[in-house]
Write an enzyme that holds these catalytic residues in place. Structure first.
Site, PDB file in Angstrom:
ATOM      1  N   SER A 250      63.557  55.059  10.623  1.00  0.00           N
ATOM      2  CA  SER A 250      62.800  54.308   9.623  1.00  0.00           C
ATOM      3  C   SER A 250      62.994  52.807   9.777  1.00  0.00           C
ATOM      4  CB  SER A 250      63.216  54.741   8.214  1.00  0.00           C
ATOM      5  OG  SER A 250      64.618  54.619   8.070  1.00  0.00           O
TER       6      SER A 250
ATOM      7  N   HIS B  48      57.200  57.767  12.356  1.00  0.00           N
ATOM      8  CA  HIS B  48      57.964  57.576  11.127  1.00  0.00           C
ATOM      9  C   HIS B  48      57.253  58.239   9.951  1.00  0.00           C
ATOM     10  CE1 HIS B  48      59.164  54.648   7.697  1.00  0.00           C
ATOM     11  NE2 HIS B  48      59.953  55.703   7.691  1.00  0.00           N
TER      12      HIS B  48
ATOM     13  N   ASN C  42      58.496  49.551   5.861  1.00  0.00           N
ATOM     14  CA  ASN C  42      59.823  49.269   5.308  1.00  0.00           C
ATOM     15  C   ASN C  42      60.096  47.775   5.156  1.00  0.00           C
ATOM     16  OD1 ASN C  42      60.602  51.823   4.709  1.00  0.00           O
ATOM     17  ND2 ASN C  42      61.694  52.197   6.610  1.00  0.00           N
TER      18      ASN C  42
ATOM     19  N   LYS D  26      72.003  58.850  17.702  1.00  0.00           N
ATOM     20  CA  LYS D  26      70.694  59.055  18.329  1.00  0.00           C
ATOM     21  C   LYS D  26      70.820  59.090  19.853  1.00  0.00           C
ATOM     22  CE  LYS D  26      67.869  57.179  14.546  1.00  0.00           C
ATOM     23  NZ  LYS D  26      67.169  58.378  14.103  1.00  0.00           N
TER      24      LYS D  26
ATOM     25  N   GLU E 281      70.640  58.014  10.840  1.00  0.00           N
ATOM     26  CA  GLU E 281      70.149  56.682  11.223  1.00  0.00           C
ATOM     27  C   GLU E 281      71.295  55.843  11.804  1.00  0.00           C
ATOM     28  OE1 GLU E 281      66.357  54.391  10.697  1.00  0.00           O
ATOM     29  OE2 GLU E 281      67.062  56.317  11.377  1.00  0.00           O
TER      30      GLU E 281
END
Length: 737
Positions: A443, A464, A514, A421, A416
């Site tokens: 996420s 997700h 989240n 990425k 993350e």
């Protein structure tokens, strides 16, 4: 006489074969037409002297999937209308008569004087299984996949057509209570061992076996109608009964905290019903059923956990003008725990999966995870070695990005971190075919900003998954500002292919789930810093209806990951975006104490080695609290409210921010994604059933005491002033693809 949903054929031996086959439906459900016709069939076969007995079966693959719950929703609407026009007594009588009708139809089968045999050819659940229970003989076709049971409690109801009376008259009380209170269906072998069915035969012999029982002189009397009938576990007021019911009450409290009226009603129905003759017992059951049907918990759970979930699973949010897509091969980049799990759940759906990681060893570890999970399934009898071989044969582990050249969908599940990425996207893009859809399993990081480093933002979407992927049924699909309809449709079709429930949300930091669950965890931390005893924090959260306490959840997610997210949020949005006291607590736990959560066996809890006892709260926690409050001075109800209100008010903010555009997705997403108290129907139903005005008043009360995290958004203030609900103002479109 001809029927719409049934076919009746009487053979030369005088045995009527009643075949259930609702036109235009893949499964039979118990609707008003089926109830009316079944009643007419019972009357006709009972009155016809030429009919010596009756066999009931189904022309579908399944016998019956249960009651049509939209019919029950209609009964509640009729109740509200009569209540308004004629008052409560008339409305209660109307609902009692309507809900009791099916129970009386089934009792008329039992007392018809003609032997009835149920030929169970496949799945029989709920009201469908209750039909078989009132038959004098039950024979099932041999099929390891067939399940029989009474799952009503899972949607806030209970078996109201004799299930709570017939099951404990057939099965020992402890097993009966497990069947009724857990609602988990059983295999035909287990059903036979429990005495729920009499025989299992090859599918080809099913009807013959049922008819042979009638021809062989099968008795047209239920065991409980015979003189001298004895209950399997003895009378309620016996030694065995007294061992069962007081302990059962304690277990009920431990498991439900008295939040579920249906579970409580099951306990009462069985306890009271077993002390009465069957007809009086069935009347007691109907009274409890009528009462539960009127409860807001049943209304909320039926809407969210049955109707809304069904609509979302059928593609309620799918773009209508995009032809169906069929994903045949996917690639998952990042074969760590999350990526490996995504690969594992995709393979059983028949998809070929390529697991890609930085080196072959890491990719192989990802495939080994799939092997470990399927081996566990084999040990539990849920899979066989042939399943394992087929599944593992569909998963390829590699470090070579060239393996992306023929995939239909890529799911990125790397660390993350924006930089990591972006490097992954750049590496992957040179191998992708032009029409491939690219998804990120981030996420928290906003999809729109991640898509900036991808060449075609229209083909970029967020998918997700929730951990553990094998168990969690929700998938959050996130639309970036430029995500196209084909990308959305492909993501939805893929999620349906792997048998999970999708919700579609618009882009924002933390998306929907989240954002809400982050508030829950943070509220636990706030209470900890206020000096609330850690055990009280955990217990009050569970009493409020959450599956695990916030401190336990922090450990599961990993405390170091929580700290990383906190630091990333602070870096992106500035120091005011986080609570400095909470950050200080996490720095102390993670960096100074080395407590990372379950993954290194120490966080808020200490975790013993496997098989060496249960986890327990770390004794050193109290030293990290600025002060300790006396638990006897704390308001338990307020602590419970804080946990639910802080999540629900955040859900309302996601509606105001246009992250959530359909209340069904907030409700289903909150229950499946982070276990928001299921009896409420989900975060927005919690507000709707409380009433927006009352909810806003509660928010202001908590805001005055604890701060701005409880401040209701302007949208909610406006809705409260107008007396609006989320399902009224943002009424979902019912059309489904």
């Amino acid at each position: 006489m001809s029927y719409k949903n049934f076919k009746v054929e009487t053979d030369s031996d005088g045995i009527a074969l009643v075949t259930w086959d609702i036109p235009g439906r893949s499964m039979n459900v118990l609707d008003e037409t089926s109830t009316n016709e079944l009643e007419a069939i019972v009357k006709a076969t009972t009155a016809d002297a030429a009919v010596k007995g009756v066999v009931i079966t189904s022309a579908k693959d399944a016998f019956c999937a249960g009651a049509d719950l939209s019919m029950l929703e209609g009964m509640n609407q009729a109740y509200a209308k009569v209540f308004k026009e004629q008052g409560e007594t008339a409305a209660n009588q109307m609902l009692f008569d309507q809900s009791r009708r099916f129970s009386l139809v089934l009792r008329s089968i039992e007392t018809s004087g003609k032997p009835w045999a149920a030929a169970i050819n496949g799945l029989a659940l709920g009201g469908g299984f209750e039909i078989t229970l009132c038959c004098h003989y039950r024979v099932a076709a041999e099929n390891p996949k067939t399940r029989l049971g009474l799952p009503e409690v899972k949607v806030g109801l209970f078996p109201g057509a004799g299930g709570t009376q017939r099951v404990p008259r057939l099965v020992p009380p402890q097993d009966a209570m497990t069947i009724l209170l857990k609602g988990d269906p059983v295999t035909v072998d287990k059903a036979k061992a429990l005495n729920l069915i009499h025989a299992i035969v090859p599918a080809a012999d099913l009807i013959k076996a049922a008819k042979d029982w009638i021809k062989g002189g099968g008795k047209a009397i239920a065991p409980w109608d015979e003189k001298g009938f004895k209950l399997p576990g003895g009378p309620v007021f016996s030694k065995a009964g007294m061992m069962m019911f007081p302990a059962g009450n304690a277990i009920y409290r431990r498991e439900t905290y008295d939040n579920y009226p249906a579970a409580r009603a099951i306990m009462s129905c069985v306890y009271e019903g077993l002390q009465l003759p069957i007809d009086a017992a069935l009347r007691v059951e109907s009274r409890y059923f009528t009462s539960v049907l009127r409860s807001k918990e049943a209304a909320a759970m039926i809407r969210s956990l049955f109707l809304s979930m069904q609509e979302l699973n059928k593609g309620a949010r799918r773009p209508k003008d995009v032809p169906p897509t069929k994903v045949k091969k996917i690639a998952v980049i990042g074969a760590g725990f999350m990526g490996a799990s995504v690969g594992y759940v995709s393979a059983p759906a028949g998809l070929d999966v390529v697991l890609i990681d930085r080196d072959q060893e890491s990719a192989d570890k990802g495939k080994a995870h799939a092997q470990k999970v399927i081996e566990e399934q084999i040990k539990k009898g849920r899979a066989n070695p042939a399943d394992a071989e087929a599944l593992l044969g569909r998963i390829t582990a590699t470090a070579d990005y060239a393996a992306l050249k023929d995939v239909d969908l890529v799911i990125e599940a790397v660390f993350e971190d924006r930089k990591v990425k972006a490097e992954t996207f750049a590496k992957a893009q040179e191998y992708l075919k032009p029409d491939v859809i690219f998804a990120s399993n981030t996420s928290t990081l906003p999809i729109t900003s991640l898509a900036e480093s991808f060449r075609d933002q229209g083909k970029f979407v967020g998918i997700h998954f929730f951990s553990p992927v094998e168990k969690m049924m929700l998938v959050e699909i996130i639309l970036g500002k430029n995500t196209g309809d084909v990308a959305l449709a492909t993501a939805l079709d893929y999620v349906r292919q792997i048998g999970k429930t999708p919700i579609v949300v618009n882009d924002s930091r933390g998306f929907f789930a989240n954002r809400c669950v982050g508030r829950y965890v943070a509220e636990g931390n706030e209470m900890f810093l206020e000096g609330v005893p850690p055990a009280m924090i955990e217990n009050c959260a569970k009493m409020a209806g959450m599956p695990v306490g916030p401190l336990s959840l922090s450990d599961e997610v990993a405390l170091d990951l929580g700290l990383k997210i906190m630091k990333a949020t602070e870096a992106d949005l500035g120091p005011n975006a986080i609570n400095p006291d909470q950050k200080k607590l996490m720095v102390e736990l993670v960096e100074k104490q080395g407590r990372l959560g379950r993954k290194n066996s120490k966080g808020f809890y200490d975790y013993p080695e496997k098989g060496k006892g249960q986890k327990s709260l770390w004794p050193g926690l109290s030293a990290l609290q600025p002060k300790q409050l006396d638990p006897d001075t704390l308001d338990v109800e307020e602590l419970k409210q804080r946990f639910l209100v802080v999540q629900a008010v955040e859900a309302a903010r996601t509606v105001e921010d246009h992250v959530i555009t359909d209340p069904r997705e907030a409700d289903v997403g909150s229950i499946l994604g982070f276990g928001f108290a299921p009896f409420t129907g989900g975060t927005l139903s919690y507000i709707d059933f409380m009433g927006t005005k009352k909810f806003v008043e509660l928010c202001h009360k908590l805001e005055a005491k604890y701060g701005s995290r409880f401040t209701p958004p302007k949208l909610l203030e406006e809705m409260a002033a107008k007396g609006e609900t989320f399902y009224g103002r943002f009424a979902p479109k019912k059309a489904a693809a």
